[in-house]
Design an enzyme around this catalytic site. Structure first.
Site, PDB file in Angstrom:
ATOM      1  CE  LYS A  43      -4.161  -1.396   1.712  1.00  0.00           C
ATOM      2  NZ  LYS A  43      -5.298  -1.196   2.562  1.00  0.00           N
ATOM      3  CG  HIS A  75     -12.843  -1.290   7.937  1.00  0.00           C
ATOM      4  ND1 HIS A  75     -13.153  -0.022   7.739  1.00  0.00           N
ATOM      5  CD2 HIS A  75     -12.168  -1.592   8.961  1.00  0.00           C
ATOM      6  CE1 HIS A  75     -12.613   0.571   8.803  1.00  0.00           C
ATOM      7  NE2 HIS A  75     -11.913  -0.312   9.700  1.00  0.00           N
ATOM      8  NE  ARG A  95      -9.346  -8.407  -4.995  1.00  0.00           N
ATOM      9  CZ  ARG A  95     -10.215  -7.864  -4.792  1.00  0.00           C
ATOM     10  NH1 ARG A  95     -11.403  -7.624  -5.398  1.00  0.00           N
ATOM     11  NH2 ARG A  95     -10.177  -7.225  -3.470  1.00  0.00           N
ATOM     12  NE  ARG A 124     -20.098  -7.299  -1.455  1.00  0.00           N
ATOM     13  CZ  ARG A 124     -18.445  -7.380  -1.112  1.00  0.00           C
ATOM     14  NH1 ARG A 124     -17.691  -8.175  -0.348  1.00  0.00           N
ATOM     15  NH2 ARG A 124     -17.818  -6.474  -1.782  1.00  0.00           N
TER      16      ARG A 124
HETATM   17  P1  ADP Z   1      -8.445  -2.856   3.130  1.00  0.00           P
HETATM   18  O1  ADP Z   1      -7.245  -3.152   1.970  1.00  0.00           O
HETATM   19  O2  ADP Z   1      -7.762  -3.641   4.456  1.00  0.00           O
HETATM   20  O3  ADP Z   1      -9.670  -3.209   2.779  1.00  0.00           O
HETATM   21  P2  ADP Z   1      -8.402  -0.028   2.714  1.00  0.00           P
HETATM   22  O4  ADP Z   1      -7.354   1.044   2.580  1.00  0.00           O
HETATM   23  O5  ADP Z   1      -9.023  -0.264   1.243  1.00  0.00           O
HETATM   24  O6  ADP Z   1      -8.172  -1.212   3.484  1.00  0.00           O
HETATM   25  O7  ADP Z   1      -9.518   0.522   3.704  1.00  0.00           O
HETATM   26  C1  ADP Z   1     -10.818  -0.126   4.034  1.00  0.00           C
HETATM   27  C2  ADP Z   1     -11.768   1.038   4.698  1.00  0.00           C
HETATM   28  O8  ADP Z   1     -11.245   1.257   5.772  1.00  0.00           O
HETATM   29  C3  ADP Z   1     -12.316   1.961   3.987  1.00  0.00           C
HETATM   30  O9  ADP Z   1     -13.133   1.586   2.912  1.00  0.00           O
HETATM   31  C4  ADP Z   1     -12.755   2.963   4.904  1.00  0.00           C
HETATM   32  O10 ADP Z   1     -13.828   2.779   5.396  1.00  0.00           O
HETATM   33  C5  ADP Z   1     -11.511   2.992   5.917  1.00  0.00           C
HETATM   34  N1  ADP Z   1     -10.628   3.633   6.072  1.00  0.00           N
HETATM   35  C6  ADP Z   1      -9.148   3.452   5.264  1.00  0.00           C
HETATM   36  N2  ADP Z   1      -8.335   4.718   5.178  1.00  0.00           N
HETATM   37  C7  ADP Z   1      -9.206   5.428   5.818  1.00  0.00           C
HETATM   38  C8  ADP Z   1      -9.043   7.273   6.112  1.00  0.00           C
HETATM   39  N3  ADP Z   1      -7.921   7.668   5.983  1.00  0.00           N
HETATM   40  N4  ADP Z   1      -9.873   7.770   6.977  1.00  0.00           N
HETATM   41  C9  ADP Z   1     -11.175   7.003   7.274  1.00  0.00           C
HETATM   42  N5  ADP Z   1     -11.292   5.800   7.031  1.00  0.00           N
HETATM   43  C10 ADP Z   1     -10.450   4.928   6.548  1.00  0.00           C
END
Ligand code: ADP
Length: 447
Positions: free
Chosen positions: A116, A235, A291, A337
């Site tokens: 990331k 999440h 993907r 879902r």
């Molecule tokens: P993963 O790969 O574990 O799914 P992500 O980076 O896609 O992680 O984040 C998943 C979720 O976490 C997001 O959809 C959001 O709900 C929350 N999140 C991630 N980063 C932030 C942030 N900077 N501020 C607020 N919520 C966040």
């Protein structure tokens, strides 16, 4: 074009990919664990190979068994679906070494986006707006404090190797930061074998909006609009829509064009999703998935384009069947879902489905691998099906969704269908007025 595709997945997505192959006249091979011998995709495939016992690491994640299955059956390409090996760069490299095509991007692109910190750095370089935060990994508490003070509290500490919503910790004050940093690092180390973490501004009321992109393999990039996946629990996405109720056409094409250009500059090939948090009219990149996504059918519903067909075409060197100007958005689509889980506690509810009746009619699609009499094995995730509803506008889509949910019957196990029946009647949902915390708050109130 490929002669024979091996599908390295299970459940609804294996069936989804199998359907696309059949339409394109491509022979199919499926691999399965002993627990999935009775699965629908195994019954419908031209050939099937049992690759091991139920635990995923011994079957669906067993690269050697899957390559052996390709060799035995003469498959010339592998579709990984989502999850399992779909974002495993080593798998893509090993297939390439055996002259088998991985239906997805190159191993190098998977590697960049799988880390990331590297992904965020790349996004920034490509002109994609990112969440303010640390430039790279943070290990020292004093650095963490300095960065947090610069960007302002609250902040979120995230694992570079994270996924599935794991390895994230929020700190509201400097006093929280030390503990959050330590816990995030040790959790990331234990879960991913990599304790690198980074810091971002924690956005308070964002929506989760993601852009579906495609690289055609010839240096061109296109976007297929966005999906709004703000309704999440822990999440994990629960309900997804296309288009987002929060964006207007100008915002849509602005962010879409930025993403399509980035994909072209990256020389990316195949399907990808660029995920953003969206707050006060601004987009902030959080990650890119290399993907097909679970929620891809809502994009298919509003564009009329089969994204798995496009993946197969691109991987075989045939390019995309459409140009950006051919991609038009018609109406509105919502996906629910449906999980084999208690709708209140969300504990998994495996067992035998005694009766399974899916809704039908105009604008209804059900992607599911289960059937009446099917026994859900306890070893895998609890998704048993996706209900995708399309209407000429969001109001019609919601009316149709309500009717479809009433018609859906799953007996013998608990499912999350009652949750969706509640949501479809909620005023905030009807107005499209929700952020990423809305569902958690709603569930906490126990309404
Ligand atoms: P993963 O790969 O574990 O799914 P992500 O980076 O896609 O992680 O984040 C998943 C979720 O976490 C997001 O959809 C959001 O709900 C929350 N999140 C991630 N980063 C932030 C942030 N900077 N501020 C607020 N919520 C966040």
């Amino acid at each position: 074009m490929f002669q024979k595709i091996l599908i390295a997945n299970r459940g609804e997505i294996a069936l989804r990919v199998l359907r696309a192959c059949k339409e394109l006249g491509i022979q199919t091979v499926v691999v399965h664990s002993t627990a999935d011998a009775d699965a629908m995709h195994v019954r419908l495939a031209d050939e099937s190979v049992c690759i091991g016992p139920p635990p995923s690491r011994d079957s669906y994640l067993n690269i050697h068994q899957i390559v052996a299955a390709c060799e035995i059956t003469g498959a010339d390409a592998v579709h990984p679906g989502y999850g399992f090996l779909s974002e495993n760069a080593k798998f893509s490299d090993i297939l390439a070494a055996h002259n088998i095509t991985f239906i997805g991007p190159t191993g190098d692109h998977i590697r960049i986006m799988g880390d990331k910190i590297e992904a965020k750095r790349t996004a920034k370089r490509l002109g994609i707006p990112v969440v303010p935060g640390s430039d790279g990994a943070v290990t020292e508490e004093k650095d963490a404090k300095r960065i947090a003070a610069e960007i302002g509290y609250p902040v979120i500490i995230k694992a570079s190797a994270g996924g599935g919503g794991r390895g994230m910790k929020v700190a509201h004050t400097e006093a929280d930061l030390e503990v959050a940093l330590q816990t995030a690092r040790s959790e990331a180390g234990a879960a991913f074998g990599d304790d690198a973490v980074y810091i971002e501004k924690y956005l308070q009321k964002p929506r989760h909006i993601e852009v579906q992109v495609f690289g055609d393999g010839f240096g061109r990039g296109v976007h297929f609009g966005e999906r709004d996946c703000s309704l999440q629990r822990r999440h994990q996405k629960v309900w997804e829509e296309a288009n987002s109720p929060a964006l207007n056409a100008e915002e849509r094409s602005r962010i879409g064009d930025i993403c399509a250009k980035a994909i072209a500059d990256l020389g990316y090939s195949g399907a990808g999703t660029i995920e953003f948090l969206y707050e006060n009219g601004e987009f902030y990149f959080i990650e890119m998935n290399t993907r097909l996504q679970v929620e891809h059918p809502v994009t298919e519903a509003i564009t009329g384009i089969d994204l798995v067909h496009e993946q197969i075409r691109v991987a075989s060197g045939g390019g995309l069947s459409v140009k950006q100007e051919d991609i038009r958005f018609q109406g509105h689509a919502i996906e629910c879902r449906i999980n084999a889980e208690d709708p209140r506690t969300f504990t998994p509810s495996p067992g035998t489905i005694t009766h399974f009746h899916t809704p039908g009619g105009l604008g209804i699609r059900v992607d599911s691998g289960v059937y009446s009499g099917y026994k859900i094995p306890p070893y895998y995730d609890s998704l048993i099906g996706k209900l995708i509803v399309h209407g000429r506008n969001r109001v019609e889509c919601m009316m149709r969704l309500r009717r479809a949910l009433d018609e859906f019957v799953v007996d013998g196990i608990k499912t999350t269908l009652p949750l969706f029946r509640d949501l479809v009647g909620n005023a905030d949902i009807a107005n499209g007025d929700y952020d990423i915390h809305w569902l958690e708050k709603y569930l906490a109130k126990g309404e």
